[in-house]
Design a protein around this motif. Structure first.
Motif, mmCIF file in Angstrom:
data_model
loop_
_atom_site.group_PDB
_atom_site.id
_atom_site.type_symbol
_atom_site.label_atom_id
_atom_site.label_comp_id
_atom_site.label_asym_id
_atom_site.label_seq_id
_atom_site.Cartn_x
_atom_site.Cartn_y
_atom_site.Cartn_z
ATOM 1 N N PHE A 1 50.565 46.169 41.330
ATOM 2 C CA PHE A 1 49.144 46.030 41.658
ATOM 3 C C PHE A 1 48.465 45.241 40.548
ATOM 4 C CE2 PHE A 1 44.992 48.599 42.441
ATOM 5 C CZ PHE A 1 44.519 47.622 43.291
ATOM 6 N N TYR A 2 47.835 44.109 40.933
ATOM 7 C CA TYR A 2 47.255 43.190 39.960
ATOM 8 C C TYR A 2 45.817 42.839 40.337
ATOM 9 C CZ TYR A 2 52.183 42.411 38.758
ATOM 10 O OH TYR A 2 53.498 42.581 38.396
ATOM 11 N N ALA A 3 45.100 42.262 39.375
ATOM 12 C CA ALA A 3 43.731 41.801 39.629
ATOM 13 C C ALA A 3 43.501 40.465 38.953
ATOM 14 C CB ALA A 3 42.718 42.825 39.129
ATOM 15 N N ASN B 1 39.517 39.590 42.773
ATOM 16 C CA ASN B 1 40.577 39.478 43.769
ATOM 17 C C ASN B 1 41.764 40.344 43.343
ATOM 18 O OD1 ASN B 1 41.508 38.214 46.245
ATOM 19 N ND2 ASN B 1 43.075 37.253 44.963
ATOM 20 N N PHE B 2 42.224 41.202 44.251
ATOM 21 C CA PHE B 2 43.324 42.115 43.963
ATOM 22 C C PHE B 2 44.562 41.716 44.765
ATOM 23 C CE2 PHE B 2 39.394 44.438 43.258
ATOM 24 C CZ PHE B 2 39.622 45.137 42.083
ATOM 25 N N ARG B 3 45.720 41.926 44.159
ATOM 26 C CA ARG B 3 46.976 41.606 44.830
ATOM 27 C C ARG B 3 47.916 42.805 44.750
ATOM 28 N NH1 ARG B 3 49.948 36.522 42.579
ATOM 29 N NH2 ARG B 3 48.243 35.519 43.729
ATOM 30 N N LYS C 1 39.572 53.654 46.691
ATOM 31 C CA LYS C 1 38.572 53.273 45.694
ATOM 32 C C LYS C 1 37.758 54.511 45.325
ATOM 33 C CE LYS C 1 34.390 50.441 45.069
ATOM 34 N NZ LYS C 1 33.462 49.469 45.713
ATOM 35 N N GLU D 1 46.417 40.687 49.744
ATOM 36 C CA GLU D 1 45.304 40.599 48.807
ATOM 37 C C GLU D 1 44.014 41.100 49.446
ATOM 38 O OE1 GLU D 1 44.995 36.706 47.115
ATOM 39 O OE2 GLU D 1 47.001 36.789 46.193
ATOM 40 N N THR E 1 39.503 41.596 48.262
ATOM 41 C CA THR E 1 38.457 41.306 47.280
ATOM 42 C C THR E 1 37.392 42.395 47.326
ATOM 43 O OG1 THR E 1 38.829 38.922 47.482
ATOM 44 C CG2 THR E 1 36.736 39.619 46.537
ATOM 45 N N TYR F 1 40.635 51.527 41.449
ATOM 46 C CA TYR F 1 41.346 51.231 42.690
ATOM 47 C C TYR F 1 42.819 51.590 42.498
ATOM 48 C CZ TYR F 1 37.308 48.061 43.256
ATOM 49 O OH TYR F 1 36.045 47.519 43.337
ATOM 50 N N ILE G 1 43.904 50.469 38.802
ATOM 51 C CA ILE G 1 43.255 49.459 37.972
ATOM 52 C C ILE G 1 41.846 49.972 37.717
ATOM 53 C CG2 ILE G 1 42.274 47.128 37.966
ATOM 54 C CD1 ILE G 1 44.776 46.174 39.402
#
Length: 399
Positions: free
Chosen positions: A281-283, A307-309, A328, A347, A349, A360, A391
């Motif tokens: 999980f990335y941002a 933007n989240f991936r 969330k 992804e 947003t 999140y 995150i």
């Protein structure tokens, strides 16, 4: 009528602390404010993913059977585990883990990193202690029934990572969550029984605690060397054993200390078994297409969209649909679909609050990955593939 007239008189006299505009002069000292500079986010590339199991019982736990350390470690080596923590019950040896689990001649491996730890077994529930080096577990055992403030002091002196085990249900964790660095949100292959643990985790996150979610098989029973050694619990070896579930850590190196540090920092994911895909999980904070932070990381919100991936790495089923549930601040936020393939990503947003905390996290459902060495585990895990840690935005590091 008389009561309303009486209240009006008190208000006019100022006895209820209400101004002429109907507003009190109270100021909430806990109103969200700017958290100030946060520590820089560590590199997203300078590290290695390591997988292991953080809750296991050998013959040094009296409630286990046919499960020597040699069996556990040999099995872990065979399925490619990178690390383990054999967490025998400390009350079964009166706190003397150091001269039982750790000094067992079988406590060794050429390929699997072996953490030092034990299951802290108390009248108020259970927790796991994790350490990169031997520590004086006897001291932790001795204060098991003391006040939390006493336990906290000993924990700090020992410099250990303390984790809440199976926080709901039998032997639930009955201490303050201020004592712990992580929480077991996925205990054993039976995913369905962890719903209340997830709820507790979200409660703790919503309070401002940056608390890592981890897994642990809590397996107790191995395969007997001969049929006459079988017990009523022998069947469990086929449904719940090493790696059900598997906890992944993004560590700075292949060392015991790096594993403990990653676990504390929250760069952690949990998958149904060692062969299941890992949830990453990335941002991307500035929408330049480059990821700036990952699960476990904490950044200041800017008031702009992020933007989240979500990425599944490993053995996804080509063409299969994976359902990504985004949570969330403890509530369902979005449900997305990702299609299994060489690259399995999705992804979304959203804009974190400028002031106040936002977090999140994601859970992923889909087809189970075969675990032939523990064939019954797939049915118990159901559709649950894996989960991420959160995150974070605007979480106070000094909370």
């Amino acid at each position: 009528m008389r009561f309303h007239v009486f209240l009006a008189g008190l208000m006019m006299a100022g006895l209820l602390g209400v101004s002429g505009q109907g507003q009190t002069d109270h100021t909430n000292p806990w109103t969200p404010v700017d958290v100030g500079p946060l520590p820089p986010i560590a590199s997203l590339t300078d590290g290695i993913w390591l997988k292991g199991d953080l809750h296991l019982h050998s013959r040094h736990s009296k409630d286990s059977s046919n499960n020597s350390e040699a069996k556990i470690i040999s099995f872990a080596e065979s399925v490619g585990m990178d690390y383990l923590c054999i967490t025998d019950h400390d009350n079964h040896v009166q706190g003397d883990v150091a001269h039982n689990t750790w000094t067992d001649p079988e406590f060794k491996s050429n390929t699997v990193l072996l953490l030092y730890g034990a299951e802290w077994t108390t009248t108020r529930g259970h927790g796991n202690a994790f350490s990169a080096t031997p520590y004086d577990h006897q001291r932790l055992y001795d204060v098991r029934d003391q006040r939390d403030i006493v336990i906290e002091a000993v924990k700090k002196e020992l410099a250990i990572h303390l984790s809440a085990n199976h926080p709901s249900g039998k032997d639930h964790f009955g201490f303050s969550y201020d004592l712990v660095d992580s929480i077991e949100v996925w205990n054993s292959a039976v995913w369905a029984k962890n719903a209340n643990a997830i709820m507790i985790w979200d409660d703790m996150l919503s309070s401002g605690r940056k608390l890592t979610g981890r897994g642990g098989s809590d397996s107790h029973h191995g395969t007997p060397d001969s049929p006459d050694l079988a017990t009523k619990n022998t069947y469990q070896r086929q449904v719940n054993y090493v790696g059900t579930p598997t906890t992944w850590v993004f560590a700075k190196g292949r060392t015991l200390q790096a594993i403990v540090d990653a676990l504390t920092n929250g760069r952690v994911a949990v998958s149904a078994n060692p062969y299941a895909p890992r949830v990453e999980f990335y941002a991307d904070l500035d929408h330049d297409g480059k990821m700036d932070m990952m699960m476990g990381d904490n950044a200041k919100a800017t008031g702009k969209p992020v933007n989240f991936r979500v990425q599944l790495t490993g053995n996804t089923v080509a063409g299969a649909s994976y359902t990504v549930h985004v949570v969330k601040d403890g509530d369902p936020f979005s449900t997305l679909q990702a299609i299994g393939g060489k690259t399995t990503t999705v992804e979304f947003t959203d804009t974190p609050k400028l002031l106040g905390r936002t977090y999140y996290r994601v859970e992923v459902e889909g087809p189970q990955t075969t675990y032939p060495q523990v064939p019954g585990s797939m049915a118990l895990s159901g559709n649950m593939v894996g989960l991420s840690n959160p995150i974070y935005f605007n979480f106070d590091p000094n909370f």
